[in-house]
Motif scaffolding. Structure first.
Motif, mmCIF file in Angstrom:
data_model
loop_
_atom_site.group_PDB
_atom_site.id
_atom_site.type_symbol
_atom_site.label_atom_id
_atom_site.label_comp_id
_atom_site.label_asym_id
_atom_site.label_seq_id
_atom_site.Cartn_x
_atom_site.Cartn_y
_atom_site.Cartn_z
ATOM 1 N N LEU A 82 -12.990 -24.519 133.848
ATOM 2 C CA LEU A 82 -13.484 -24.268 135.208
ATOM 3 C C LEU A 82 -12.528 -23.356 135.972
ATOM 4 O O LEU A 82 -12.958 -22.394 136.617
ATOM 5 C CB LEU A 82 -13.656 -25.594 135.955
ATOM 6 C CG LEU A 82 -14.069 -25.513 137.418
ATOM 7 C CD1 LEU A 82 -15.443 -24.885 137.570
ATOM 8 C CD2 LEU A 82 -14.040 -26.903 138.053
ATOM 9 N N LEU A 83 -11.240 -23.627 135.872
ATOM 10 C CA LEU A 83 -10.254 -22.856 136.620
ATOM 11 C C LEU A 83 -10.054 -21.444 136.058
ATOM 12 O O LEU A 83 -9.770 -20.515 136.812
ATOM 13 C CB LEU A 83 -8.923 -23.598 136.643
ATOM 14 C CG LEU A 83 -8.953 -24.976 137.324
ATOM 15 C CD1 LEU A 83 -7.608 -25.673 137.171
ATOM 16 C CD2 LEU A 83 -9.355 -24.859 138.776
ATOM 17 N N ASN A 84 -10.203 -21.278 134.751
ATOM 18 C CA ASN A 84 -9.918 -19.983 134.116
ATOM 19 C C ASN A 84 -11.149 -19.118 133.858
ATOM 20 O O ASN A 84 -11.052 -17.897 133.891
ATOM 21 C CB ASN A 84 -9.170 -20.191 132.795
ATOM 22 C CG ASN A 84 -7.819 -20.818 133.010
ATOM 23 O OD1 ASN A 84 -7.141 -20.524 133.989
ATOM 24 N ND2 ASN A 84 -7.425 -21.701 132.115
ATOM 25 N N LYS A 85 -12.290 -19.755 133.603
ATOM 26 C CA LYS A 85 -13.474 -18.975 133.217
ATOM 27 C C LYS A 85 -14.634 -19.092 134.193
ATOM 28 O O LYS A 85 -15.623 -18.391 134.056
ATOM 29 C CB LYS A 85 -13.945 -19.383 131.818
ATOM 30 C CG LYS A 85 -12.942 -19.073 130.731
ATOM 31 C CD LYS A 85 -13.490 -19.443 129.381
ATOM 32 C CE LYS A 85 -12.488 -19.157 128.277
ATOM 33 N NZ LYS A 85 -13.008 -19.566 126.970
ATOM 34 N N GLY A 86 -14.556 -20.021 135.127
ATOM 35 C CA GLY A 86 -15.598 -20.144 136.131
ATOM 36 C C GLY A 86 -16.558 -21.290 135.877
ATOM 37 O O GLY A 86 -16.519 -21.959 134.853
ATOM 38 N N ALA B 14 -19.798 -25.460 133.024
ATOM 39 C CA ALA B 14 -21.044 -26.217 132.926
ATOM 40 C C ALA B 14 -21.547 -26.246 131.479
ATOM 41 O O ALA B 14 -22.020 -27.282 131.003
ATOM 42 C CB ALA B 14 -22.100 -25.616 133.847
ATOM 43 N N PHE B 15 -21.414 -25.129 130.790
ATOM 44 C CA PHE B 15 -21.858 -25.072 129.400
ATOM 45 C C PHE B 15 -20.943 -25.900 128.498
ATOM 46 O O PHE B 15 -21.410 -26.689 127.679
ATOM 47 C CB PHE B 15 -21.904 -23.616 128.916
ATOM 48 C CG PHE B 15 -22.353 -23.494 127.494
ATOM 49 C CD1 PHE B 15 -23.686 -23.629 127.163
ATOM 50 C CD2 PHE B 15 -21.434 -23.264 126.480
ATOM 51 C CE1 PHE B 15 -24.105 -23.538 125.845
ATOM 52 C CE2 PHE B 15 -21.835 -23.163 125.164
ATOM 53 C CZ PHE B 15 -23.176 -23.299 124.845
ATOM 54 N N GLU B 16 -19.636 -25.722 128.650
ATOM 55 C CA GLU B 16 -18.674 -26.419 127.786
ATOM 56 C C GLU B 16 -18.672 -27.936 128.024
ATOM 57 O O GLU B 16 -18.411 -28.704 127.113
ATOM 58 C CB GLU B 16 -17.267 -25.877 128.021
ATOM 59 C CG GLU B 16 -17.113 -24.419 127.732
ATOM 60 C CD GLU B 16 -16.469 -24.140 126.395
ATOM 61 O OE1 GLU B 16 -15.828 -25.046 125.847
ATOM 62 O OE2 GLU B 16 -16.629 -23.011 125.921
ATOM 63 N N ALA B 17 -18.958 -28.352 129.243
ATOM 64 C CA ALA B 17 -18.862 -29.772 129.606
ATOM 65 C C ALA B 17 -20.194 -30.502 129.520
ATOM 66 O O ALA B 17 -20.249 -31.693 129.856
ATOM 67 C CB ALA B 17 -18.295 -29.899 131.018
ATOM 68 N N ARG B 18 -21.233 -29.851 129.059
ATOM 69 C CA ARG B 18 -22.570 -30.452 129.121
ATOM 70 C C ARG B 18 -22.655 -31.788 128.380
ATOM 71 O O ARG B 18 -23.175 -32.761 128.926
ATOM 72 C CB ARG B 18 -23.628 -29.470 128.639
ATOM 73 C CG ARG B 18 -23.556 -29.113 127.183
ATOM 74 C CD ARG B 18 -24.424 -27.885 126.846
ATOM 75 N NE ARG B 18 -24.417 -27.611 125.432
ATOM 76 C CZ ARG B 18 -23.427 -26.989 124.787
ATOM 77 N NH1 ARG B 18 -22.369 -26.568 125.451
ATOM 78 N NH2 ARG B 18 -23.496 -26.797 123.483
ATOM 79 N N LEU B 19 -22.144 -31.883 127.154
ATOM 80 C CA LEU B 19 -22.213 -33.138 126.420
ATOM 81 C C LEU B 19 -21.327 -34.200 127.062
ATOM 82 O O LEU B 19 -21.736 -35.362 127.173
ATOM 83 C CB LEU B 19 -21.822 -32.937 124.953
ATOM 84 C CG LEU B 19 -21.854 -34.199 124.089
ATOM 85 C CD1 LEU B 19 -23.258 -34.788 124.037
ATOM 86 C CD2 LEU B 19 -21.350 -33.914 122.698
ATOM 87 N N ASP B 20 -20.152 -33.810 127.515
ATOM 88 C CA ASP B 20 -19.248 -34.768 128.158
ATOM 89 C C ASP B 20 -19.908 -35.383 129.395
ATOM 90 O O ASP B 20 -19.827 -36.599 129.608
ATOM 91 C CB ASP B 20 -17.946 -34.074 128.584
ATOM 92 C CG ASP B 20 -17.176 -33.483 127.420
ATOM 93 O OD1 ASP B 20 -17.797 -32.783 126.613
ATOM 94 O OD2 ASP B 20 -15.970 -33.708 127.339
ATOM 95 N N ILE B 21 -20.542 -34.543 130.187
ATOM 96 C CA ILE B 21 -21.183 -35.019 131.420
ATOM 97 C C ILE B 21 -22.364 -35.921 131.101
ATOM 98 O O ILE B 21 -22.528 -36.986 131.709
ATOM 99 C CB ILE B 21 -21.580 -33.831 132.321
ATOM 100 C CG1 ILE B 21 -20.301 -33.155 132.850
ATOM 101 C CG2 ILE B 21 -22.485 -34.281 133.457
ATOM 102 C CD1 ILE B 21 -20.534 -31.828 133.539
#
Length: 126
Positions: free
Chosen positions: A91-95, A100-107
């Motif tokens: 989130l801090l480095n790529k926006g 949202a894409f990288e964290a979808r399964l975690d969320i």
């Protein structure tokens, strides 16, 4: 074939499946060791083993719908840790959209764990 199981059973089976497979892969794939080392965690190999065993054990308990009230909290903690250690830097480095894409399964897993927790805290049998 008719699927007459209620929704809570399907949620438990899916959550259990995700954590069991995730834990097994952490034990079998060497890339995870490098990831844990790169996170700067103390005792990364031991931490990896502990996280993997918790994921497998708690995932099995949730899939079997046994001792769910003891299995959910450690997995919620692991999901918060995963989001904090691996997704917040995205989130801090790529926006936001990369996050949202990288964290979808975690969320999704965190939401499902919270739903299971709410269900068992409401004294309903899963």
């Amino acid at each position: 074939m008719q699927l007459n199981m209620n929704l809570s059973k399907w949620i438990c089976y899916s959550v259990g499946y995700v954590f069991i497979t995730s834990g097994i892969l952490k034990l079998l794939v060497s890339d995870f060791k490098a990831l844990f080392i790169s996170l700067g965690l103390p005792f990364p190999t031991s931490t990896l083993l502990l996280v993997a065993l918790i994921e497998i054990g708690c995932g099995m308990l949730i899939a079997g719908r046994m001792y769910v009230n003891f299995a959910v909290p450690p997995l919620i903690l692991i999901m918060f840790g995963a989001l904090y250690l691996t997704k917040i830097p995205v989130l801090l480095n790529k926006g936001f959209f990369s996050f949202a894409f990288e964290a979808r399964l975690d969320i999704v897993m965190l939401i499902l764990l919270l739903l299971i927790w709410q269900h068992i805290r409401g004294k309903k049998v899963i």
